[in-house]
Design a protein around this motif. Structure first.
Motif, PDB file in Angstrom:
ATOM      1  N   ILE A  79       0.801  -1.689   0.022  1.00 37.62           N
ATOM      2  CA  ILE A  79       0.373  -0.123  -0.071  1.00 37.62           C
ATOM      3  C   ILE A  79       1.018   1.177   0.212  1.00 37.62           C
ATOM      4  O   ILE A  79       1.567   1.950   1.431  1.00 37.62           O
ATOM      5  CB  ILE A  79      -0.365  -0.303   1.246  1.00 37.62           C
ATOM      6  CG1 ILE A  79      -1.865  -1.424   1.167  1.00 37.62           C
ATOM      7  CG2 ILE A  79      -1.884   1.325   1.114  1.00 37.62           C
ATOM      8  CD1 ILE A  79      -2.905  -1.103   2.661  1.00 37.62           C
ATOM      9  N   ALA A  80       0.540   2.597  -1.081  1.00 34.33           N
ATOM     10  CA  ALA A  80       1.226   3.026  -1.635  1.00 34.33           C
ATOM     11  C   ALA A  80       0.351   4.254  -0.385  1.00 34.33           C
ATOM     12  O   ALA A  80       1.282   5.511  -0.271  1.00 34.33           O
ATOM     13  CB  ALA A  80       2.296   3.220  -2.966  1.00 34.33           C
ATOM     14  N   TYR A  81      -0.207   4.344  -1.263  1.00 31.02           N
ATOM     15  CA  TYR A  81      -1.646   5.313  -1.333  1.00 31.02           C
ATOM     16  C   TYR A  81      -2.798   4.884  -0.753  1.00 31.02           C
ATOM     17  O   TYR A  81      -3.562   3.578  -1.090  1.00 31.02           O
ATOM     18  CB  TYR A  81      -1.639   6.006  -2.347  1.00 31.02           C
ATOM     19  CG  TYR A  81      -0.757   7.123  -3.511  1.00 31.02           C
ATOM     20  CD1 TYR A  81      -0.238   8.414  -3.021  1.00 31.02           C
ATOM     21  CD2 TYR A  81       0.331   6.078  -3.622  1.00 31.02           C
ATOM     22  CE1 TYR A  81       1.328   9.008  -3.135  1.00 31.02           C
ATOM     23  CE2 TYR A  81       1.720   6.758  -3.688  1.00 31.02           C
ATOM     24  CZ  TYR A  81       2.142   8.702  -4.145  1.00 31.02           C
ATOM     25  OH  TYR A  81       3.345   8.930  -4.293  1.00 31.02           O
ATOM     26  N   ARG A 136      -6.023  12.464  -2.028  1.00 30.35           N
ATOM     27  CA  ARG A 136      -4.623  10.881  -2.392  1.00 30.35           C
ATOM     28  C   ARG A 136      -4.393  11.113  -0.900  1.00 30.35           C
ATOM     29  O   ARG A 136      -4.383  12.361  -0.311  1.00 30.35           O
ATOM     30  CB  ARG A 136      -4.310  11.630  -3.324  1.00 30.35           C
ATOM     31  CG  ARG A 136      -4.855  10.979  -4.347  1.00 30.35           C
ATOM     32  CD  ARG A 136      -3.487  11.833  -5.673  1.00 30.35           C
ATOM     33  NE  ARG A 136      -3.865  11.812  -7.169  1.00 30.35           N
ATOM     34  CZ  ARG A 136      -3.847  10.527  -7.645  1.00 30.35           C
ATOM     35  NH1 ARG A 136      -3.569   8.986  -7.594  1.00 30.35           N
ATOM     36  NH2 ARG A 136      -4.392  10.628  -8.888  1.00 30.35           N
ATOM     37  N   GLU A 169      -0.788   9.427   1.080  1.00 29.70           N
ATOM     38  CA  GLU A 169       0.669   8.861   0.874  1.00 29.70           C
ATOM     39  C   GLU A 169      -0.077   7.430   2.548  1.00 29.70           C
ATOM     40  O   GLU A 169      -0.352   8.597   3.459  1.00 29.70           O
ATOM     41  CB  GLU A 169       1.736   9.713   1.140  1.00 29.70           C
ATOM     42  CG  GLU A 169       1.827  10.163   0.042  1.00 29.70           C
ATOM     43  CD  GLU A 169       2.416  11.421   0.537  1.00 29.70           C
ATOM     44  OE1 GLU A 169       3.521  11.603   1.571  1.00 29.70           O
ATOM     45  OE2 GLU A 169       3.999  12.162  -0.893  1.00 29.70           O
ATOM     46  N   ASP A 170      -0.075   6.881   2.170  1.00 38.07           N
ATOM     47  CA  ASP A 170       0.347   5.974   3.338  1.00 38.07           C
ATOM     48  C   ASP A 170       1.067   5.884   4.324  1.00 38.07           C
ATOM     49  O   ASP A 170       2.381   6.324   4.020  1.00 38.07           O
ATOM     50  CB  ASP A 170       0.473   3.821   2.650  1.00 38.07           C
ATOM     51  CG  ASP A 170      -0.129   3.013   3.601  1.00 38.07           C
ATOM     52  OD1 ASP A 170      -1.321   2.892   3.842  1.00 38.07           O
ATOM     53  OD2 ASP A 170       0.430   2.660   4.582  1.00 38.07           O
ATOM     54  N   PRO A 204     -10.390   3.793 -12.051  1.00 39.34           N
ATOM     55  CA  PRO A 204      -9.465   4.176 -12.199  1.00 39.34           C
ATOM     56  C   PRO A 204      -8.289   4.109 -11.686  1.00 39.34           C
ATOM     57  O   PRO A 204      -7.321   3.976 -10.963  1.00 39.34           O
ATOM     58  CB  PRO A 204      -9.260   5.811 -13.142  1.00 39.34           C
ATOM     59  CG  PRO A 204     -10.149   6.665 -12.286  1.00 39.34           C
ATOM     60  CD  PRO A 204     -11.257   5.440 -12.545  1.00 39.34           C
ATOM     61  N   ARG A 238      -6.502  -0.446  -8.683  1.00 38.92           N
ATOM     62  CA  ARG A 238      -5.506  -1.466  -8.545  1.00 38.92           C
ATOM     63  C   ARG A 238      -4.499  -0.075  -7.116  1.00 38.92           C
ATOM     64  O   ARG A 238      -4.052   0.159  -6.546  1.00 38.92           O
ATOM     65  CB  ARG A 238      -4.079  -0.966  -9.115  1.00 38.92           C
ATOM     66  CG  ARG A 238      -4.721  -2.059 -10.444  1.00 38.92           C
ATOM     67  CD  ARG A 238      -5.021  -3.250  -9.613  1.00 38.92           C
ATOM     68  NE  ARG A 238      -3.790  -3.892  -8.620  1.00 38.92           N
ATOM     69  CZ  ARG A 238      -3.718  -4.832  -8.066  1.00 38.92           C
ATOM     70  NH1 ARG A 238      -5.005  -5.687  -7.648  1.00 38.92           N
ATOM     71  NH2 ARG A 238      -2.598  -5.237  -7.875  1.00 38.92           N
ATOM     72  N   ILE A 239      -5.676   0.853  -6.372  1.00 40.14           N
ATOM     73  CA  ILE A 239      -5.154   1.553  -5.507  1.00 40.14           C
ATOM     74  C   ILE A 239      -6.507   1.537  -4.015  1.00 40.14           C
ATOM     75  O   ILE A 239      -7.867   1.718  -4.317  1.00 40.14           O
ATOM     76  CB  ILE A 239      -5.239   2.892  -5.853  1.00 40.14           C
ATOM     77  CG1 ILE A 239      -4.405   3.637  -6.212  1.00 40.14           C
ATOM     78  CG2 ILE A 239      -5.078   3.354  -4.044  1.00 40.14           C
ATOM     79  CD1 ILE A 239      -3.671   5.151  -7.485  1.00 40.14           C
TER      80      ILE A 239
END
Lengths: 637, 637
Positions: free
Chosen positions: A101-103, A122, A124-125, A241, A244-245
């Motif tokens: 998990i990046a975001y 948005r 950031e994780d 979109p 994948r987040i």
């Protein structure tokens, strides 16, 4: 990774030599055992892997299913859990296969067109911001596979007894194996057969409908909220979109928590099924998958998903319950516990905060070494009382966090005044969902904070936060904490005062004392065992690694161990930055330049912070939870 | 790591589904096969792992030994090899268990007391300075284990046929399987039994005394120097302070190259046994281990080693030989090769530069995909001629480097004028021993350098040097090059020009062309295969990842593949730095901001650098080594 210590190893170094009960371990559940673990979920399997490091202990783990878990269940992995995986030897492998998990993004109704959703924030994780370990998503089944491997490769060779279920138990007042347990075979030729076995200790890792909990008469306190969620693991094509987040999506049609999964294609969706009528009687749980998908598409509008495969799905109602005690002892009875509860057996809550598997694993990590130490004669059985005392408050914290998070997630759009507030909450509370907020209070295994000011960066009762140092023997940059494997040993980190190795110093005096009769190493290590069998003692000098002459380092930090009496070179470290290690642990953790001793428990929690001169206090601290082995060996003295 | 692509996978994602020849693969060596690999050393096992990615090809690998390698042999692993391991899926695991070289120290005679040695220089190892991968030491046996696992887990399920040795071969002019091979069973019930089998291609990976080399009449040119070395893997106690650091030691009593090994205790020592008399007739090879240890102690004076266990030892004389051709075709015969030589079978040298295993593996990597493409009808058999043409110069480079290094190492103290010069040489030549100096010349599979100025950081013919980028779909920082697995596919990296996704751009026009009849993807991908079966095409935008709207990215970069037709989200990247990815690949590799296409071979070497507008040149380049599949599918056109 250290190996070849008992002679040359040609094959996989992650497979330890079998020893003790791991040699010729019977395939069948025996009539008597030291520890019986009921259930092979995250808490049970971690516990099995931990107990496999105690080959003098007979550990068995029964599981009603007839094989490994295949599908579904939890998937959120905190950094603290990855840290734990590192101690069990499989962090790098599971990170490589997991979703990192990046975001985390947030979606809400488009103000101009409220029937559509738009991305509102948005974030950031937090994972990599507060740990060297990432925040992962990977199926529980794979976590269990890795723990099963660790259990099978440990010296006790612990493996689950699949197809055996718990029926009931009775704790007797007397006998070497006072817990009588009734089990039933659920699979194979013996399906339906009931047996009675006896154990010294039983651990209920048997989930929210725990039979062990019922058998010891514990109450699961709390209730079910009037809100249901559908959950599905799906392979889709979509125009959304952020497939994948990780996303929290709130629309007029309801809410989705969207969690991308390992492998690049699969995602999990938690889909709001709305309020449940008081007289629903769990009928909501029959909601068909088609209806869950329809709801998802309504919420995602104007986007949609075209589901190609449903790997798994379920419906659940959100409950929040904590059991009124995590062992079988009522306060004031004076007896030490014989039966323990872990994981969902003693705390249940929503799945959406991604906490359950993580907290359950830490239950197992907390309990495992204590059982190991008591059963191998290192510690008195009173140590076991600290399990419930330490883990109940953590469970309560979890329930409180989850209630708050679930309520935020379940809000209707009109209740949301600030589109950013979920994002704000998510980041502000990062320490909790990362798994780093747990702090155990003072006890026989957490010292008081009298000397905390010598090491503010290692708060007592919190888990040891690693920093890169340089290993003196070879100049490699390594994480000091990563050398601490889940092998059941105490760690003593002796952070040096200023003088170089070989010069007079507080560290040198401390090392000298460590070989004296007053030393905990001498008092609490069994006769004949390696010098580092119970305490893994390391020195960290303030100098650069190439300014530490290893020839002049006290012998206490270069023990000769194992059947060949080989020098262990990997207990001496240097803090000053060099080409490969950029941090200085003294600066990062605000350690006293006069030196400081930091004691860390086998489950990685900071247990004591003391000056190098406080040798008596150090000895006294360990005397609180360890038995003098000299007295054991020489009863006539 | 991508999986779940053909539907949900519950277990170990590193195990691919068996396919083609991997389904019901016969346990016994069959009478006919496509590829027969002789010998299971580093070149052979890499080749087996590579061929396992071609399930339409029958690959067998025979090995005289009756099981896995247990002891000894090579242990030096260049960064280039770790990079290769990454492509085969096991870099993180082998790094975790290997010795990581951080420094190399140099010892020489103490000027004040020349009978003693003193440390004369410390040098930082080059590994991490020129690659994201470290420089490792780990036993060859473990490298082979990991390749064996990769071979077994690939769709063709390739596994060695142990206990079978090569006897001889004849290449016939005709027939579908023109190579007739005589083999003999060396173990088990069939020991001594001889058989004749037939193969389309045979690869000799059978070491310095290669039977395959003899069978095709190739000459191993060069000689043996008059210098012998003892080598031993030992567990010791010692007062030598650099036991865990790689050292070159030169004393009045001779030289030692000291290599710490994996696991924290073991080291390997190469010990100078001095000049060998002309009439010695290899008697030096009988030197007993006690004598080797005595020499080591003489050289180490005033330090000494107390050997607790000798895991392995050997004596060898330094030879330098290169075979006069790496396949069975003499120049001018016009026939394409049927038999190949790799590794020690075609280049032998000293062990001390730590190169042999590495160069051998790259032989296998160079050959594997070519065999796969020819045997699956993607490429003409003329492609196979490039193997010897590309690898012979690399072998010669290796011999030259090794001669120089061996001579430096074997000098007597009085020949050394500058104590630092070994250190200086070691660092100055870092690119070669790292494995990064190989540069293949122009050919059908390396384009000319006309457009090199568009991407100076990706030199044609050298291996693709990765940089971190951000994956647009999930915001993760990932190494662009690490997505390229050893799956036999070509990579086409389309570095974008300036406009954002969705705007008119050279990239958008290129992507459009990629779907046209002129596109290599359309021309060279077999009918019915996935769009990315032969070419893995990726786009890298100049923007930050969150400024790339993935909804507007051309479909060529979001192909739908596999039985479920799922979107592959992992082909779109962003270059501008973000929180998690700090580098900008356009800046790091000096890429043209007008965009550039970089083509990379299946073995990771840069094959072409072209402007986005040079579509015809791109198509022409691939036409040089690939067969038009439309012509294959429609023979009447």
């Amino acid at each position: 990774m250290q190996f070849h210590h008992h002679g040359y190893v040609s094959g996989e170094p992650r497979v330890q030599d079998a020893a003790g009960t791991g040699i010729d371990r019977p395939a069948d559940l025996p009539d008597e055992m030291d520890v019986l673990i009921v259930g092979s979920g995250p808490a049970g399997m971690l516990l099995a892997a931990q107990m496999s490091q105690f080959p003098d202990v007979t550990t068995r783990i029964i599981e009603r299913r007839d094989g490994r878990l295949v599908l579904g269940q939890a998937d959120g992995i905190q950094p603290r859990s990855v840290e734990t995986f590192q101690a069990f030897g499989f962090a790098e492998r599971i990170v490589a296969e997991a979703y990192n998990i990046a975001y985390m993004n947030f979606w809400g109704p488009d103000p101009e067109n409220p029937g559509d959703i738009v991305r509102t924030a948005r974030t950031e994780d937090y994972g990599l911001k507060i740990s060297e370990f990432p925040h992962l998503i990977v199926n529980q089944a794979r976590v269990l596979d890795y723990f099963a491997e660790a259990a099978a490769h440990g010296p006790a060779r612990v493996a689950p007894d699949y197809g055996v279920e718990f029926v009931g138990l009775t704790v007797h007042d007397e006998g070497d194996h006072p817990v009588e347990v009734r089990v039933r075979h659920t699979a194979g030729e013996r399906a339906g057969e009931e047996r009675t076995v006896r154990a010294k200790y039983v651990v209920g890792c048997d989930g929210a409908r725990s039979g062990v909990r019922a058998a010891i008469g514990r109450q699961h306190v709390g209730g079910i909220s009037a809100h249901a969620w559908g959950v599905m693991d799906v392979l889709v094509n979509t125009d959304f979109p952020d497939w994948r987040i990780k996303c929290a999506i709130t629309s007029r049609a309801g809410s989705i928590l969207h969690i991308p999964r390992e492998g690049g294609y699969l995602s999990r969706m938690y889909i709001d099924l709305g309020a449940v009528a008081a007289d629903d009687d769990h009928r909501v749980r029959q909601t068909p998958i088609e209806e869950i998908i329809r709801r998802a598409n309504d919420i995602l509008h104007p986007y949609s998903i075209d589901v190609k495969e449903v790997a798994w799905h379920s419906v659940y109602e959100v409950g929040h319950r904590v059991t009124d005690g995590f062992d079988d002892v009522s306060e004031g009875t004076g007896r030490d516990p014989r039966v323990f509860l872990t994981g969902d057996a003693c705390h249940t809550h929503s799945a959406k905060a991604g906490q359950g598997m993580n907290v359950s694993m830490q239950d197992g990590f907390n309990l495992g070494w204590k059982l190991g130490h008591v059963l191998t004669g290192l510690s008195p059985s009173s140590l076991l009382s600290t399990y419930s005392a330490e883990r109940m408050p953590v469970a309560q914290q979890l329930i409180d966090f989850d209630k708050e998070w679930s309520a935020l997630m379940a809000r209707k759009p009109e209740e949301i005044t600030d589109a950013q507030d979920l994002a704000t909450y998510y980041l502000a509370t990062a320490e909790f969902p990362s798994g780093f907020m747990t702090q155990y209070g003072p006890s026989t295994i957490v010292a008081d904070a009298a000397h905390q000011s010598l090491a503010p960066g290692f708060p007592l009762g919190k888990r040891f936060t690693s920093v890169e140092v340089t290993r003196v023997c070879d100049g490699n940059a390594v994480h000091l904490g990563h050398h601490a494997k889940a092998d059941g040993r105490w760690r003593i980190y002796a952070f040096a005062d200023g003088p170089a190795a070989g010069d007079d110093s507080a560290l040198a005096a401390w090392a000298q004392w460590l070989t004296s009769a007053e030393s905990p190493v001498v008092r609490f290590t069994p006769a004949g065992a390696d010098a580092d069998a119970v305490f893994d003692v390391k020195a960290i000098y303030q100098q650069r690694f190439d300014d530490v002459d290893i020839s002049l380092v006290p012998a206490a930090f270069l023990p000769r161990t194992g059947p060949l009496g080989l020098t262990d070179w990997e207990k001496v470290y240097a803090a000053a930055p060099s080409t490969w290690a950029r941090a200085d642990i003294f600066a990062e953790r605000e350690l006293s330049r006069d030196g400081v001793v930091v004691v860390v428990r086998p489950d990685q929690y900071v247990a004591a912070v003391l000056p190098l001169t406080a040798t008596q206090e150090l000895a006294d601290f360990f005397a609180g939870s360890l038995i003098d082995q000299r007295a054991m060996a020489e009863p006539d003295r």
